[in-house]
Scaffold this active site. Structure first.
Site, PDB file in Angstrom:
ATOM      1  N   ASP A 137       0.859  -1.190   0.000  1.00  0.00           N
ATOM      2  CA  ASP A 137       0.000   0.000   0.000  1.00  0.00           C
ATOM      3  C   ASP A 137       0.894   1.238   0.000  1.00  0.00           C
ATOM      4  OD1 ASP A 137      -1.846  -2.015   0.458  1.00  0.00           O
ATOM      5  OD2 ASP A 137      -2.917  -0.931   2.035  1.00  0.00           O
ATOM      6  N   LYS A 201      -7.381   3.122  -2.705  1.00  0.00           N
ATOM      7  CA  LYS A 201      -7.683   3.093  -1.274  1.00  0.00           C
ATOM      8  C   LYS A 201      -7.942   4.511  -0.798  1.00  0.00           C
ATOM      9  CE  LYS A 201      -5.173   1.944   3.046  1.00  0.00           C
ATOM     10  NZ  LYS A 201      -3.922   1.339   3.567  1.00  0.00           N
ATOM     11  N   LYS A 237     -10.592  -0.146  -1.576  1.00  0.00           N
ATOM     12  CA  LYS A 237     -10.307  -0.374  -0.162  1.00  0.00           C
ATOM     13  C   LYS A 237     -10.681   0.868   0.644  1.00  0.00           C
ATOM     14  CE  LYS A 237      -6.603  -1.443   3.162  1.00  0.00           C
ATOM     15  NZ  LYS A 237      -5.202  -1.910   3.341  1.00  0.00           N
TER      16      LYS A 237
END
Length: 292
Positions: A137, A201, A237
């Protein structure tokens, strides 16, 4: 590569009023997903997270072992998708979860501010993967996004993607709370996908405004439009501020309504969470659970 011109192929973002109306519509129907079946899925979509200055080899090992042993106590609930930690703890988690299906997610690329040299970002990500990370990430360069340097922001993602094998999942955090407007959130999402993101995300969880349903609607619409244009499915996400089973079910419903049920798999939907894990477990079990 030039990315800014490729945005012209996509429609502009919805207005803030349109987003608010869509969130209100989805909130009104989200109650249909307040049930154990949905909560179990949401639990299985969690990237169980510890990203604290207090993390240590001992604390992370205990945390990961709890996750690895979860199904001994709760065999009727599917386990979380992954454990998310700082890159220096990837090997620690690998030792604790060895022999289990749990995936290892490492933040990287100068998380959470992403304000370091691109070479450092790329090296950190490469080292995390070398140590055993299955997923990474990273944070899109928010400063570049706010000053309109679209190509520069996307090219950083492209350079980091180039460090990874195709089987490593790259999630790009757009820090939607800093971008604020639907137009910037949409641009950041599309640029990330065009540059190779496997997921977009919402947030790092390290600034005041984390995941919001409004940002999620804009991001999921961008994912839908990108899929319609390219045929490539990108995941979503939600992270930061997802605390209750009802919060998780709301994001589940946003994905369900915007992208369809084919996105409701752990390959395409994740929740970044720490405290939410116990709260979702409590809702599933019908009693207070403090497993973590």
């Amino acid at each position: 590569m030039e990315y800014a011109t490729r945005l012209n192929a996509y429609a502009p973002a919805p207005t803030a009023a349109e987003v608010d109306a869509e969130v209100a519509r989805i909130r009104a129907i989200a109650g249909r997903n307040h049930n154990a079946e949905v909560y179990k899925f949401c639990y299985s979509a969690i990237d169980l997270t510890t990203l604290s200055c207090n993390d240590s080899v001992q604390s992370v090992t205990e945390f990961a072992r709890k996750a690895a042993e979860f199904n001994l106590q709760y065999p009727h609930i599917p386990n979380v998708a992954s454990i998310c930690i700082y890159p220096s703890f990837v090997e620690t988690v690998g030792l604790a979860v060895d022999g289990t299906p749990l995936r290892i997610t490492s933040v990287g690329g100068g998380f959470p501010a992403a304000q370091t040299f691109l070479e450092v970002k790329a090296l950190e990500v490469a080292m995390a993967v070398e140590n055993g990370a299955d997923e990474v990430d990273i944070v899109l360069n928010v400063g570049r996004m706010l000053t309109g340097e679209w190509d520069e922001a996307a090219n950083e993602v492209e350079a980091i993607r180039a460090e990874l094998d195709s089987d490593v999942v790259l999630k790009v955090i757009i820090e939607s709370g800093a971008l604020r407007t639907p137009e910037l959130i949409r641009r950041a999402s599309l640029l990330s996908m065009l540059a190779g993101a496997d997921f977009v995300k919402t947030s790092t969880g390290k600034i005041d405004v984390a995941a919001t349903p409004e940002a999620a609607v804009v991001m999921c619409r961008a994912i839908r439009d990108y899929y319609e244009a390219t045929g490539r499915r990108v995941g979503f996400k939600a992270a930061g501020g997802v605390r209750t089973a009802e919060d998780a079910a709301l994001y589940y419903t946003i994905v369900e309504e915007t992208l369809g049920r084919e996105w409701l798999t752990t390959d395409l939907f994740r929740i970044g969470a720490s405290s939410a894990a116990n709260n979702i477990l409590s809702s599933i079990e019908g009693r207070e659970v403090k497993y973590y």
